[in-house]
Design a protein around this motif. Structure first.
Motif: not given
Ligand code: ADP
Ligand code: ADP
Length: 220
Positions: A132-142
């Motif tokens: 979950g944390g990695e996915r949230q970070k990815l969505s901010v990164l994008l």
């Protein structure tokens, strides 16, 4: 000086007033938090600000632009985080980064971001297999690939464990120190007080309190 000005926003869904005469201002370089329970009108407010929804009344200016008139210019300058469920599951992290970079014609910028977000090790993993944390970070990164002046983040730490939340907060603080203006929504008081320069609490689309975290805590 002002990154965002909303004056008297009213948004109706049939007979439900989702946003009721909301006004707010965000200064450049600040972190602004819109706090409220589910259904308070946070996502609707972001959608109106970005010109993704029509509204009944109000005047909105983002980076000096109107989303209704200068849509293209605006989307080049603001980043928008989409809920992670928006992304296809059968795609790898580096593939979605390449795809979005290509859209903005910024071919290589995502590699540095992946390192900064500590996601390099996941580059070849499927988005669906991330935590979950990695996915949230990815969505901010994008949302940052196009190097925006301002980002809109909708409930970015919902469902994250305390460690992942603190990681995401630290990352946002760093980005802000480099000059990024951040508008975020949350339903956690501790999140907005930890992160934001200014907080606005809404309930049933109505602003019930606004000020610095200190002012909000003293009053409640
Ligand atoms: P939040 O983001 O704070 O959870 P929303 O902006 O999603 O709140 O929703 C505000 C209110 O508007 C809620 O009562 C929600 O059910 C309602 N709502 C949101 N989108 C729609 C829609 N497309 N049609 C009708 N009602 C909606
Ligand atoms: P969030 O809380 O993140 O805004 P929701 O689950 O409330 O997400 O909304 C997801 C989608 O469903 C949005 O596109 C919203 O416009 C729509 N929606 C929400 N509430 C209603 C509603 N009462 N009637 C119709 N559509 C709705």
């Amino acid at each position: 000086k002002k990154a965002l000005e909303v004056k008297g926003l009213v948004k109706q869904y049939k007979d439900l007033t989702a946003v009721d005469h909301l006004s707010l201002e965000v200064e450049k370089g600040k972190i602004y938090g819109l706090l409220g329970p589910n259904g308070a009108g946070k996502s609707t407010t972001i959608d109106c600000i970005l010109g993704m929804k029509n509204y009944e009344e109000g005047e909105i200016t983002v980076l000096g632009l109107s989303a209704n008139k200068d849509r293209k210019k605006l989307y080049q300058r603001v980043g928008v985080q989409f809920q992670s469920s928006f992304y296809p599951e059968r795609i790898k992290v580096y593939e979605i980064c390449e795809m979005i970079s290509a859209l903005y014609k910024k071919p290589d910028d995502w590699r540095g971001l992946l390192r900064a977000f500590d996601l390099e090790k996941c580059a070849k993993h499927y988005v669906a297999s991330l935590s979950g944390g990695e996915r949230q970070k990815l969505s901010v990164l994008l949302a940052l690939i196009q190097n925006p002046e301002m980002v809109f983040l909708d409930e970015l730490t919902t469902g994250l464990d305390p460690k992942a939340r603190r990681e995401v907060w630290a990352m946002l603080k760093q980005l802000n120190q480099k000059g990024l203006t951040i508008f975020l929504t949350s339903h956690y008081m501790d999140e907005v007080t930890a992160l934001c320069d200014k907080v606005n609490i809404i309930h049933h689309g109505i602003s019930v309190a606004s000020g610095t975290p200190e002012e909000i805590i003293l009053r409640s």
